[in-house]
Design a protein around this motif. Structure first.
Motif, PDB file in Angstrom:
ATOM      1  N   ASN A   1       0.833  -1.197   0.000  1.00 19.22           N
ATOM      2  CA  ASN A   1       0.000   0.000   0.000  1.00 19.22           C
ATOM      3  C   ASN A   1       0.873   1.254   0.000  1.00 19.22           C
ATOM      4  OD1 ASN A   1      -1.724   1.760   2.566  1.00 19.22           O
ATOM      5  ND2 ASN A   1      -2.408   1.661   0.461  1.00 19.22           N
ATOM      6  N   VAL A   2       0.467   2.267  -0.769  1.00 21.27           N
ATOM      7  CA  VAL A   2       1.196   3.535  -0.838  1.00 21.27           C
ATOM      8  C   VAL A   2       0.403   4.666  -0.188  1.00 21.27           C
ATOM      9  CG1 VAL A   2       2.133   5.287  -2.409  1.00 21.27           C
ATOM     10  CG2 VAL A   2       2.475   2.858  -2.899  1.00 21.27           C
ATOM     11  N   SER A   8       0.201   9.201   2.877  1.00 19.07           N
ATOM     12  CA  SER A   8       0.962   8.385   1.939  1.00 19.07           C
ATOM     13  C   SER A   8       2.128   7.776   2.707  1.00 19.07           C
ATOM     14  CB  SER A   8       1.469   9.229   0.770  1.00 19.07           C
ATOM     15  OG  SER A   8       2.391  10.208   1.235  1.00 19.07           O
ATOM     16  N   ASP A  36       0.277   1.000  -5.917  1.00 19.27           N
ATOM     17  CA  ASP A  36      -0.563   0.639  -4.779  1.00 19.27           C
ATOM     18  C   ASP A  36      -1.457  -0.536  -5.164  1.00 19.27           C
ATOM     19  OD1 ASP A  36      -2.681   0.603  -2.760  1.00 19.27           O
ATOM     20  OD2 ASP A  36      -1.880   2.534  -2.128  1.00 19.27           O
TER      21      ASP A  36
END
Length: 382
Positions: free
Chosen positions: A158-159, A173, A213
């Protein structure tokens, strides 16, 4: 014949219009209960940006900002010597309990040495490793732990946290690692300074964040638009309805209980590469590396139901054994302290989502026993 055909056509159109009208009303009335693909959903407003700035950290995305010597969580008693530095997410941090009720504090009492708590709520294993990488060498301890729950595999790909859980309390983020040709490649946090937080209100920038992501509209979220009846055929909508209401609430700790990334080779190899990197680096710095797998309530419930480790945990422990890594899972330990006939014995181990003070004592005991069991190999730790 034409009259009968017209009647059937009218009935079909009437049925379609009825379904469409009911779907329109239902999904607009309960739109906050479901996830729809709409970049506006992920945009931060001015108030959110101001709040995010308080926890923002350029390298890691966010962090706890404690005025302690090393930025660790405060403890009621400071020891002259520290034995363990612990890194991880909210289960390492020990969310929902007071500073005096963490497993680190209890472990320090058992061993008579300091146990440092560098856990941060919401961290993925990549972030926890990065904090270890950046800070451990400045004040090393004899043991370094990397803690996780099995859900954490969802976070390492995940970003932008809201893409994983739109209603998150951590709208940031973050950096993430990619695995290329067997090597970890760091993708830096896309928001490099606090002044850039307002970019999280820009849909063009948010679209760019989705490039690396895993969760960026991965499930083909439905859009809240005509034809509304088509939403009824979206598997994500049914998954949220079932898991959100019947099995387990969707929240920051368990946003996607229906996902199974431990079965995905790409995500699994990335997690194991982080295990390897942490272990190699800790050993190079003269520390004993220990990977800790903490229990969630549903982990213990599943263990008791099937009478053994769940498949995700088996994958972790099998890899640790094959790669000669020190891994300690605490799910089976918790199961030993639960009477299946008495649900209250499970409830006392957990708060709303995290481990209770009593549960943290069991964790401390399990880690203390592991440390003592290594005495012959590592000698006296004090």
């Amino acid at each position: 014949m034409m009259r009968q055909l017209s009647r059937h056509l009218f009935l079909l159109l009437f049925t379609f219009a009825g379904i469409e009208l009911l779907s329109f009303g239902f999904f607009h009335a309960f739109k906050d209960r479901f996830t729809f693909h709409d970049l506006d959903l992920y945009r931060l407003d001015a108030d959110q940006i101001e709040q995010a700035a308080q926890k923002y950290e350029p390298r890691l995305g966010w962090s706890n900002h404690y005025q302690t010597p090393l930025g660790e969580r405060p403890v009621p008693k400071v020891y002259d010597n520290a034995l363990v530095s612990s890194y991880g997410d909210s289960y390492t941090y020990c969310a929902e309990v007071e500073d005096a009720d963490t497993w680190q504090v209890d472990l320090s009492k058992r061993l008579g040495m300091g146990i440092r708590n560098f856990g941060v709520g919401g961290y993925g294993t990549g972030q926890a490793y990065l904090r270890f990488h950046d800070e451990f060498h400045e004040s090393p301890t004899r043991i370094a732990t990397l803690g996780l729950i099995t859900e954490n595999i969802n976070r390492i790909v995940n970003v932008y946290r809201p893409y994983y859980f739109p209603h998150t309390q951590l709208p940031f983020s973050k950096p993430r690692f990619l695995l290329q040709d067997g090597e970890l490649l760091l993708q830096e946090n896309p928001v490099r300074t606090a002044s850039e937080l307002d970019r999280l209100s820009n849909t063009t920038f948010l679209r760019k964040l989705g490039r690396h992501d895993w969760w960026y509209n991965r499930d083909n979220y439905p859009e809240l638009r005509f034809p509304y009846g088509a939403i009824l055929f979206n598997k994500r909508m049914w998954a949220e309805a079932i898991y959100g209401k019947v099995v387990e609430p969707i929240n920051d700790v368990n946003p996607r209980p229906w996902e199974a990334l431990w079965r995905e080779r790409e995500a699994r190899q990335l997690m194991f590469a982080l295990f390897d990197q942490f272990t190699a680096e800790a050993r190079q710095l003269g520390a004993v590396p220990l990977i800790l797998v903490f229990p969630q309530r549903e982990d213990v419930t599943e263990y008791l139901r099937i009478g053994r480790r769940a498949d995700d945990l088996v994958r972790i422990m099998d890899y640790c054994q094959s790669a000669n890594l020190y891994c300690l899972e605490l799910i089976s330990l918790f199961a030993e302290h639960v009477d299946p006939e008495k649900p209250s014995t499970l409830n006392r181990l957990f708060m709303r989502a995290h481990v209770s003070p009593i549960g943290n004592k069991f964790i401390a005991g399990g880690i203390a026993n592991w440390i003592r069991s290594q005495h012959e190999e590592f000698g006296e730790f004090r």
